[in-house]
Design an enzyme around this catalytic site. Sequence first.
Site, mmCIF file in Angstrom:
data_model
loop_
_atom_site.group_PDB
_atom_site.id
_atom_site.type_symbol
_atom_site.label_atom_id
_atom_site.label_comp_id
_atom_site.label_asym_id
_atom_site.label_seq_id
_atom_site.Cartn_x
_atom_site.Cartn_y
_atom_site.Cartn_z
ATOM 1 N N TYR A 142 0.862 -1.186 0.000
ATOM 2 C CA TYR A 142 0.000 0.000 0.000
ATOM 3 C C TYR A 142 0.897 1.234 0.000
ATOM 4 O O TYR A 142 1.496 1.579 1.013
ATOM 5 C CB TYR A 142 -0.894 -0.066 1.245
ATOM 6 N N LYS A 172 -1.471 -1.132 -4.098
ATOM 7 C CA LYS A 172 -2.515 -0.123 -4.022
ATOM 8 C C LYS A 172 -1.764 1.189 -4.079
ATOM 9 O O LYS A 172 -1.033 1.549 -3.154
ATOM 10 C CB LYS A 172 -3.280 -0.262 -2.717
ATOM 11 N N SER A 174 -1.645 4.895 -4.059
ATOM 12 C CA SER A 174 -2.367 6.121 -3.680
ATOM 13 C C SER A 174 -1.448 7.325 -3.801
ATOM 14 O O SER A 174 -1.033 7.925 -2.809
ATOM 15 C CB SER A 174 -2.892 6.010 -2.250
ATOM 16 N N GLY A 197 -5.405 4.427 -6.336
ATOM 17 C CA GLY A 197 -6.035 4.834 -5.075
ATOM 18 C C GLY A 197 -6.364 6.313 -4.921
ATOM 19 O O GLY A 197 -6.623 6.755 -3.807
HETATM 20 C C1 LIG Z 1 -5.710 9.915 1.463
HETATM 21 C C2 LIG Z 1 -6.830 8.947 1.234
HETATM 22 O O1 LIG Z 1 -7.635 8.693 2.096
HETATM 23 N N1 LIG Z 1 -6.876 8.399 0.038
HETATM 24 C C3 LIG Z 1 -7.892 7.485 -0.330
HETATM 25 C C4 LIG Z 1 -7.287 6.184 -0.712
HETATM 26 O O2 LIG Z 1 -6.127 5.962 -0.810
HETATM 27 C C5 LIG Z 1 -8.770 7.975 -1.486
HETATM 28 O O3 LIG Z 1 -9.807 7.061 -1.704
HETATM 29 C C6 LIG Z 1 -9.345 9.338 -1.193
HETATM 30 O O4 LIG Z 1 -10.093 9.282 -0.009
HETATM 31 C C7 LIG Z 1 -10.224 9.852 -2.320
HETATM 32 O O5 LIG Z 1 -9.507 9.805 -3.511
HETATM 33 C C8 LIG Z 1 -10.742 11.251 -2.059
HETATM 34 O O6 LIG Z 1 -9.654 12.135 -2.084
HETATM 35 C C1 LIG Z 2 -8.567 4.942 0.592
HETATM 36 C C2 LIG Z 2 -7.916 3.736 0.915
HETATM 37 O O1 LIG Z 2 -7.684 2.944 0.098
HETATM 38 C C3 LIG Z 2 -7.737 3.507 2.324
HETATM 39 O O2 LIG Z 2 -8.551 4.033 3.024
HETATM 40 O O3 LIG Z 2 -6.825 2.834 2.761
#
Ligand SMILES: CC(=O)N[C@H](C=O)[C@@H](O)[C@H](O)[C@H](O)CO
Ligand SMILES: CC(=O)C(=O)O
Length: 303
Positions: A142, A172, A174, A197
């Site tokens: 992640y 994943k 992000s 993500g």
């Molecule tokens: C920082 C954070 O929480 N990132 C989430 C997943 O990684 C995303 O799903 C965000 O919540 C989403 O893209 C909205 O900004």
């Molecule tokens: C947003 C996401 O993937 C997490 O909440 O870990």
Amino acid sequence: MASPKRLQGLTAATITPMTPDGEINLSVIGQYVDYLVKEQGVKNVFVNGTTGEGLALSTQERKQLAEEWVTKGKNKLDHVIIHVGALNLPEAKEMAKHAAVIGASGIAAIAPFFFKPTNKDTLVAFLREIASEAPGIPFYYYHIPSLTGVKIRVEELLDGIKEQIPTFQGVKFSDTDLLDFAQCVKNNKERFVLLYGVDEHLLSALAMGASGAVGSTYNYLGKKYNLMLEAFAKQDLVLAQQHQFCTGEFLSFVFKLGFGVAQTKAVMSFTSRIPMGPPRLPLLSASMDFIEKAKAKMDSLME
Ligand SMILES: CC(=O)N[C@H](C=O)[C@@H](O)[C@H](O)[C@H](O)CO
Ligand SMILES: CC(=O)C(=O)O
């Protein structure tokens, strides 16, 4: 729940429901599973991640949540991935082993973010210790540098990782570094699952070849995003853009009001009508003003 199917499509990063006094609320998870499957068309979950306030929960709470999601998801969900990342290896390993024992479909871990790995080899060594506790299920890394501060490029990390971590299955991702993401796809598309993500950029990541997506907004906008995935699969880029723009309009609106995990809990509560409760300190509940405005915006977009 070991699933032979490769993870694809949407995965909801689950919210952790809490009671008004801040205890985890396992009693609504059955309802939550049904809501995701029936109302949003989302059949994969990522439990105890960022959205789930995983790092603000005790190991005991995380294990209880993992068990409840696996139990309630049986024969309903395709994949239940448990995030087991922690700042210390013993607890991360304990949760990895537990996830395997209860029948989770996979585990994931972030990089530790207090004492940080300074290079790829130490990060891989850390992740390998965790993954080896669950040798029968897939492991996902992640990558969320905005929160961990660990900026080791994923392209570099993936090079040779399967030799070190035999259960390694994917990432994943992000982050908004789409060059890094594209290189990951280019080098590993056949071997690994590359899940994007950052929900508001998903269409760009699909263009780069993402296998699927994990995110918080698929809890309540999953249906729309599924339409976008369908349009993209049919190469109808104009329609796919319309769907991305629609969900983007909601996010852009709430970002201006101030948006994070606490606000996500509030949005999910009014959308699903399942009470998600307050977040845990240091996060603070969304304000009434936020809730009213966000709800009005959602209603206007979804009518
Ligand atoms: C920082 C954070 O929480 N990132 C989430 C997943 O990684 C995303 O799903 C965000 O919540 C989403 O893209 C909205 O900004
Ligand atoms: C947003 C996401 O993937 C997490 O909440 O870990």
